[in-house]
Write an enzyme that holds these catalytic residues in place. Structure first.
Site, PDB file in Angstrom:
ATOM      1  N   ARG A 189      -6.729  -7.356 -15.159  1.00  0.00           N
ATOM      2  CA  ARG A 189      -5.617  -7.235 -14.205  1.00  0.00           C
ATOM      3  C   ARG A 189      -5.071  -5.812 -14.200  1.00  0.00           C
ATOM      4  O   ARG A 189      -4.656  -5.279 -13.185  1.00  0.00           O
ATOM      5  CB  ARG A 189      -4.501  -8.248 -14.550  1.00  0.00           C
ATOM      6  CG  ARG A 189      -3.235  -8.012 -13.747  1.00  0.00           C
ATOM      7  CD  ARG A 189      -2.185  -9.118 -13.823  1.00  0.00           C
ATOM      8  NE  ARG A 189      -2.191  -9.896 -15.027  1.00  0.00           N
ATOM      9  CZ  ARG A 189      -1.680  -9.535 -16.200  1.00  0.00           C
ATOM     10  NH1 ARG A 189      -1.100  -8.369 -16.356  1.00  0.00           N
ATOM     11  NH2 ARG A 189      -1.759 -10.333 -17.241  1.00  0.00           N
ATOM     12  N   LYS A 192      -8.176  -5.472   7.849  1.00  0.00           N
ATOM     13  CA  LYS A 192      -8.379  -5.131   9.242  1.00  0.00           C
ATOM     14  C   LYS A 192      -9.373  -3.971   9.375  1.00  0.00           C
ATOM     15  O   LYS A 192     -10.481  -4.110   8.952  1.00  0.00           O
ATOM     16  CB  LYS A 192      -7.024  -4.837   9.893  1.00  0.00           C
ATOM     17  CG  LYS A 192      -5.925  -5.874   9.528  1.00  0.00           C
ATOM     18  CD  LYS A 192      -6.224  -7.267  10.012  1.00  0.00           C
ATOM     19  CE  LYS A 192      -5.323  -8.339   9.398  1.00  0.00           C
ATOM     20  NZ  LYS A 192      -3.904  -8.105   9.495  1.00  0.00           N
ATOM     21  N   ASP A 222       3.685   0.876   7.821  1.00  0.00           N
ATOM     22  CA  ASP A 222       2.502   0.008   7.882  1.00  0.00           C
ATOM     23  C   ASP A 222       1.529   0.676   8.852  1.00  0.00           C
ATOM     24  O   ASP A 222       1.783   0.729  10.055  1.00  0.00           O
ATOM     25  CB  ASP A 222       2.915  -1.393   8.351  1.00  0.00           C
ATOM     26  CG  ASP A 222       1.747  -2.375   8.369  1.00  0.00           C
ATOM     27  OD1 ASP A 222       0.591  -1.924   8.479  1.00  0.00           O
ATOM     28  OD2 ASP A 222       2.006  -3.589   8.289  1.00  0.00           O
ATOM     29  N   TYR A 269       4.374  -7.168  12.131  1.00  0.00           N
ATOM     30  CA  TYR A 269       3.445  -8.269  11.871  1.00  0.00           C
ATOM     31  C   TYR A 269       4.226  -9.544  11.507  1.00  0.00           C
ATOM     32  O   TYR A 269       5.166  -9.488  10.707  1.00  0.00           O
ATOM     33  CB  TYR A 269       2.525  -7.830  10.721  1.00  0.00           C
ATOM     34  CG  TYR A 269       1.563  -8.881  10.264  1.00  0.00           C
ATOM     35  CD1 TYR A 269       0.494  -9.243  11.073  1.00  0.00           C
ATOM     36  CD2 TYR A 269       1.714  -9.514   9.042  1.00  0.00           C
ATOM     37  CE1 TYR A 269      -0.394 -10.220  10.662  1.00  0.00           C
ATOM     38  CE2 TYR A 269       0.828 -10.480   8.621  1.00  0.00           C
ATOM     39  CZ  TYR A 269      -0.230 -10.831   9.440  1.00  0.00           C
ATOM     40  OH  TYR A 269      -1.102 -11.802   9.026  1.00  0.00           O
TER      41      TYR A 269
HETATM   42  C1  LIG Z   1      -2.721  -8.466   8.815  1.00  0.00           C
HETATM   43  C2  LIG Z   1      -1.588  -7.553   8.731  1.00  0.00           C
HETATM   44  C3  LIG Z   1      -0.746  -7.554   7.603  1.00  0.00           C
HETATM   45  C4  LIG Z   1      -0.908  -8.541   6.472  1.00  0.00           C
HETATM   46  O1  LIG Z   1      -2.105  -8.358   5.790  1.00  0.00           O
HETATM   47  P1  LIG Z   1      -2.945  -9.530   5.078  1.00  0.00           P
HETATM   48  O2  LIG Z   1      -4.107  -8.790   4.537  1.00  0.00           O
HETATM   49  O3  LIG Z   1      -3.304 -10.525   6.124  1.00  0.00           O
HETATM   50  O4  LIG Z   1      -2.068 -10.124   4.036  1.00  0.00           O
HETATM   51  C5  LIG Z   1       0.278  -6.627   7.574  1.00  0.00           C
HETATM   52  N1  LIG Z   1       0.498  -5.767   8.599  1.00  0.00           N
HETATM   53  C6  LIG Z   1      -0.301  -5.741   9.686  1.00  0.00           C
HETATM   54  C7  LIG Z   1      -0.019  -4.760  10.764  1.00  0.00           C
HETATM   55  C8  LIG Z   1      -1.356  -6.637   9.797  1.00  0.00           C
HETATM   56  O5  LIG Z   1      -2.109  -6.613  10.893  1.00  0.00           O
END
Ligand SMILES: *Cc1c(COP(=O)(O)O)cnc(C)c1O
Length: 376
Positions: A46, A195, A170, A98
């Site tokens: 971890r 993504k 983000d 999101y």
């Molecule tokens: C998908 C997404 C998240 C969350 O990520 P996960 O990997 O699904 O937990 C956060 N911000 C944006 C812009 C996203 O598209």
């Protein structure tokens, strides 16, 4: 080094024991210690893992950050990030982030005493006037999902410096290929590597990146203390994927431009939202703070019936949540990704029932256009 060179090499050296070119998947939960108090810097899975470290260094290089801290998902990264705060602290958040971020902040973390103001951060005046005595963080997503609204990152970091706050961006939608928030003075970058960064729809992951040593030390501590780490295999998959991030992003963008142009020119959708279109209200800001416009296109078809016709009859696009993979996806934000956001909140920023979001993949764009055309 240039982006593509870093993407392929940063954080990765041939394996010292065998010379293996590719960083191995270190599937181990613990490490041998030579004698009491003497080890090679690795104690427990971890806490440290060489595959994870390679990925952290790789993405840090792409974000021009000194450090990366990897997590099991984007939301695990967001949750760890919020552990920098304590009960009573106030956070200013972009109002159409999101859906999962909204849910975590509003439905879970309020129980721990965190307070939020949801503001349209595309107007910096709103941000300044939302600051109160206990404000500690400004959290922005730019461009937002799915309205593709931009926030001026340089403007945010100026406000943050004046008021001694933490700024977070983000950067999932642009990926480090098109946008580096640290260049504009942002403190911490967040990614859902699920993504574009991974881009092959086969792993879930998250990453924080920063050059601020104090935040880094605390986040590294939290990563180990709360334990939301990714598996070594998932790290290896993402590390494999970043090697082609530059070529994928170029193709995503080329296809998205052609697809958005087609939607506009043929009048197929009532409204097309893409930062690369001259009609986008923040096209100038997009050109200034990003190196491209990405692969996400949203379109309002004017009626739920028309939207449904497209959503239910496409064959090359797949109806699914998520985005940023090589394959094109289509989604209905109001009932899918943003179902947890109340209807009144959604419609305030234009997220109507007739809005469709396209994650334009890297297939032949002619096939993508023909696919949507065939549904109408
Ligand atoms: C998908 C997404 C998240 C969350 O990520 P996960 O990997 O699904 O937990 C956060 N911000 C944006 C812009 C996203 O598209």
């Amino acid at each position: 080094m240039g982006f593509s060179t870093d993407a392929i090499h940063a954080g990765q050296n041939p394996d010292p024991t065998t010379g293996a070119l590719i960083t191995p998947v270190y599937l181990t939960s613990t490490y041998e210690q030579e004698e009491l108090g003497k080890h090679k810097g690795y104690e427990y899975g971890r806490t440290q893992n060489p595959t994870r470290e390679a990925l952290e260094k790789n993405i840090a290089a792409l974000e021009k950050a000194n450090h990366g801290i990897a997590f099991a998902s984007g939301l695990a990264a967001t949750h760890a990030l919020m552990s920098l705060l304590k009960a009573g602290d106030h956070v200013i958040v972009s109002n159409n982030v999101y859906g999962g971020t909204y849910r975590l902040f509003e439905q879970n973390l309020t129980d721990f005493g965190l307070l939020y103001s949801w503001v349209d951060t595309s107007n910096l005046k709103n941000v300044e006037s939302a600051i109160i005595e206990n404000t500690k963080m400004i959290f922005v997503e730019t461009p937002t999902n799915p309205m593709l609204v931009l926030t001026d990152l340089k403007g945010i970091s100026e406000i943050v410096k004046k008021n001694n706050l933490i700024s977070v961006c983000d950067n999932t939608f642009m990926s480090p290929y098109f946008q580096n928030p640290l260049d504009w003075g942002i403190d911490i970058i967040l990614h859902s590597t699920t993504k574009y960064i991974n881009g092959h729809s086969d792993a879930v992951g998250g990453m924080l990146a920063t050059s601020n040593e104090e935040y880094y030390e605390r986040l590294r501590y939290i990563q180990n203390a709360s334990g939301g780490v990714p598996s070594p295999f998932d790290c290896w998959l993402v590390l494999r994927a970043t090697k082609t991030l530059a070529v994928r992003m170029k193709q995503h963008q080329e296809n998205a431009i052609a697809f958005a142009d087609w939607l506009v020119k043929t009048g197929t959708a009532k409204k097309v939202i893409y930062p690369g279109l001259k009609e986008h209200p923040q096209h100038e800001l997009a050109k200034k703070q990003m190196r491209g416009f990405g692969g996400m296109v949203s379109a309002d078809f004017g009626s739920i019936d028309k939207a449904k016709m497209v959503l239910n009859n496409v064959k090359v696009f797949t109806l699914a949540e998520s985005l940023g993979g090589v394959e094109s996806l289509i989604c209905h934000p109001a009932s899918m990704t943003h179902a947890s956001v109340p209807k009144e909140e959604r419609e305030k920023f234009g997220l109507t029932n007739s809005l469709v979001r396209f994650s334009v993949g890297i297939e032949d764009v002619g096939d993508l256009i023909a696919d949507v055309k065939s549904t109408l």
